[in-house]
Design a protein around this motif. Structure first.
Motif, PDB file in Angstrom:
ATOM      1  N   GLN A  44     -12.953   3.709  -0.741  1.00 35.00           N
ATOM      2  CA  GLN A  44     -11.743   4.177  -0.064  1.00 35.00           C
ATOM      3  C   GLN A  44     -11.542   3.479   1.276  1.00 35.00           C
ATOM      4  N   VAL A  86      -4.814   5.749  -7.125  1.00 30.61           N
ATOM      5  CA  VAL A  86      -6.115   5.354  -7.669  1.00 30.61           C
ATOM      6  C   VAL A  86      -7.048   6.553  -7.701  1.00 30.61           C
ATOM      7  N   THR A 101      -3.696   4.401  -0.845  1.00 26.78           N
ATOM      8  CA  THR A 101      -3.946   3.617   0.350  1.00 26.78           C
ATOM      9  C   THR A 101      -2.641   3.273   1.043  1.00 26.78           C
ATOM     10  N   LEU A 119     -10.366  -0.700  -1.127  1.00 23.92           N
ATOM     11  CA  LEU A 119      -8.939  -0.587  -1.441  1.00 23.92           C
ATOM     12  C   LEU A 119      -8.027  -1.211  -0.389  1.00 23.92           C
ATOM     13  N   LEU A 175     -10.489   7.136  -7.802  1.00 24.27           N
ATOM     14  CA  LEU A 175     -11.667   6.303  -7.593  1.00 24.27           C
ATOM     15  C   LEU A 175     -12.848   6.635  -8.512  1.00 24.27           C
ATOM     16  N   SER A 228      -4.995  -1.620  -5.889  1.00 17.08           N
ATOM     17  CA  SER A 228      -4.347  -0.323  -6.122  1.00 17.08           C
ATOM     18  C   SER A 228      -3.128  -0.486  -7.012  1.00 17.08           C
TER      19      SER A 228
END
Length: 474
Positions: free
Chosen positions: A57, A86, A9, A61, A88, A68
């Motif tokens: 996402q 990350v 992110t 985050l 996910l 994160s």
């Protein structure tokens, strides 16, 4: 869901440095304690699992860099949040139950699964959160979404704010969610200061502070509550399986009680919980009706009147910022004697007076300062041991949150119900309260095999009915 999706992110440049872990965050994720929070959303429709990763996402985050990050220690032993990539799908769990069962049968599978994930620690080598998608219908909902977050990430205010930032109003997504108005400051508090009138108040605060601080310190370090049907008092209670169940009460009826007896909603709810708890102890054995039992009531220490936006919470403002900003208040459960059963409203009155006196002192502030002094002088692990001792020597914890008035939706999944539970604490009984729409949801977490969960729920419901009838009669 088997494919690997790496998400990094993007944040602003000033947010990329490793953030120090707050003292409370260190206490809750230490050698002594590992406290987690479960947030359970009940869906009106079956859960669409395909939207989980994209929503995490796009919505989850970006809320805060801690989602994160992992907790690490530098060369000096100082803990920090270290940003990582990350994966996910590692955080998304979709259990498989037998197919074709009735909703009532799936209730048992859901309860067992909730017990299982409540006791399972979060891996330390990845960000400290998970989600669980239950696609099978139970008697309460067509599907469930469970957020499991480590308490080191933030307190209830922060985590609830994060959750709500992902939600929309079901009736009008373009409109913001609204929340019940908090009770306004009384006119008495807004009057000019009277030097003569301040003297008795100052003496009262001083006396209450001395008593409360001294008693709280003794309860945290030396004096343990009695062993009762709701407190096993054994070592390692936090590692025993926990059974989680809920009770739904009408907010309108709670408000009716509040109006009729001149109390607050919190007074009414506290009285119901304390009265129901004593009824359970009485049903187990009359010798426990006046046992030494203490509740730790959690207080939000932010001087604010409601939830703030995520932008406001992540900025460096001591009153609104993200983190763990709360304190424990020791409250002794009023004893249940024969005449209390026939006048249940007295239980609310006693709880109200106790909490009012506690708030008219600086005991909570001094306890917090003492904990900070322990941390500075002896380190965070010793401070964590002190908090663990405080929890272990008390009987139960009570915490409450305010939820939205309108029905919420997440990715077109309308939210039928909402509740939360704190797990990993060294107590046999934990109670949480959350309002949502016109309902108060009381969640009860009990040490499995020690407290009769159904009997305890029945006693809380009986306490509510007795108090409601007495209030309406008046």
């Amino acid at each position: 869901m088997g494919s690997k999706l790496q998400i990094k992110t993007e944040y602003k440049d000033e947010d990329t440095e490793d953030e120090p872990v707050s003292p409370t965050g260190q206490y809750f994720n230490s050698k002594t304690m590992s406290v987690r929070v479960l947030g359970i959303l009940e869906s009106e429709i079956s859960i669409d699992t395909s939207c989980a990763v994209p929503l995490l996402q796009e919505l989850f985050l970006p809320i805060n860099p801690r989602f994160s990050s992992i907790m690490v220690s530098d060369k000096k032993g100082v803990k920090k949040w270290k940003r990582v990539e990350v994966n996910l799908p590692d955080h998304v769990n979709i259990p498989n139950f037998p197919e074709g069962l009735s909703p009532e049968a799936y209730d048992d599978y859901f309860d067992e699964y909730l017990t299982e994930i409540a006791m399972k620690p979060l891996p330390s080598d990845r960000p400290l959160w998970d989600i669980h998608l239950i696609t099978y219908p139970t008697s309460k909902a067509a599907g469930h979404l469970i957020f499991k977050l480590h308490h080191a990430l933030g307190d209830g205010f922060s985590l609830m704010g994060a959750l709500l930032s992902c939600m929309q109003r079901a009736d009008n997504p373009s409109m913001p969610l609204t929340f019940p108005m908090l009770q306004p400051t009384s006119k008495a508090n807004s009057k000019p200061v009277d030097d003569v009138g301040c003297l008795p108040k100052t003496l009262s605060v001083t006396y209450n502070t001395t008593c409360d601080f001294g008693w709280s310190f003794l309860k945290s370090s030396l004096i343990a509550d009695d062993k009762t049907p709701i407190r096993s008092g054994g070592d390692g209670v936090e590692f025993h399986p926990v059974q989680i169940s809920t009770i739904a009460l009408s907010l309108d009826q709670i408000k009716q009680i509040k109006t009729n007896i001149g109390a607050t909603i919190n007074d009414v709810l506290t009285g119901i919980i304390f009265f129901g708890t004593r009824l359970y102890m009485q049903a187990t054995g009359r010798d426990f009706c006046n046992s030494e039992s203490t509740a730790l009531v959690l207080l939000n220490t932010r001087n604010i009147d409601g939830y703030k936006s995520i932008h406001e919470m992540v900025k460096n403002d001591s009153e609104t910022k993200w983190g763990n900003q709360f304190a424990f208040m020791h409250v002794a459960l009023p004893a249940l004697i024969d005449n209390k059963s026939s006048t249940p409203l007295e239980f609310i009155s006693e709880a109200k007076e106790i909490i009012k006196r506690k708030k008219n002192s600086l005991g909570v502030y001094l306890t917090g300062q003492s904990l900070e002094l322990i941390r500075k002088c002896r380190g965070p692990e010793v401070a964590a041991q002190f908090i663990h001792s405080t929890l272990q020597k008390s009987t139960m914890t009570v915490s409450s949150m305010i939820g939205p008035v309108e029905k919420m939706a997440l990715a077109n999944h309308e939210c039928k119900g909402l509740y939360f539970m704190v797990v990993g604490v060294p107590q046999s009984l934990t109670i949480t309260v959350l309002s949502y729409m016109r309902t108060i949801r009381i969640a009860i977490g009990v040490e499995k095999g020690y407290i009769d969960e159904q009997k305890f729920k029945s006693c809380i419901e009986n306490a509510f009915q007795l108090i409601y009838k007495a209030a309406v009669k008046n």
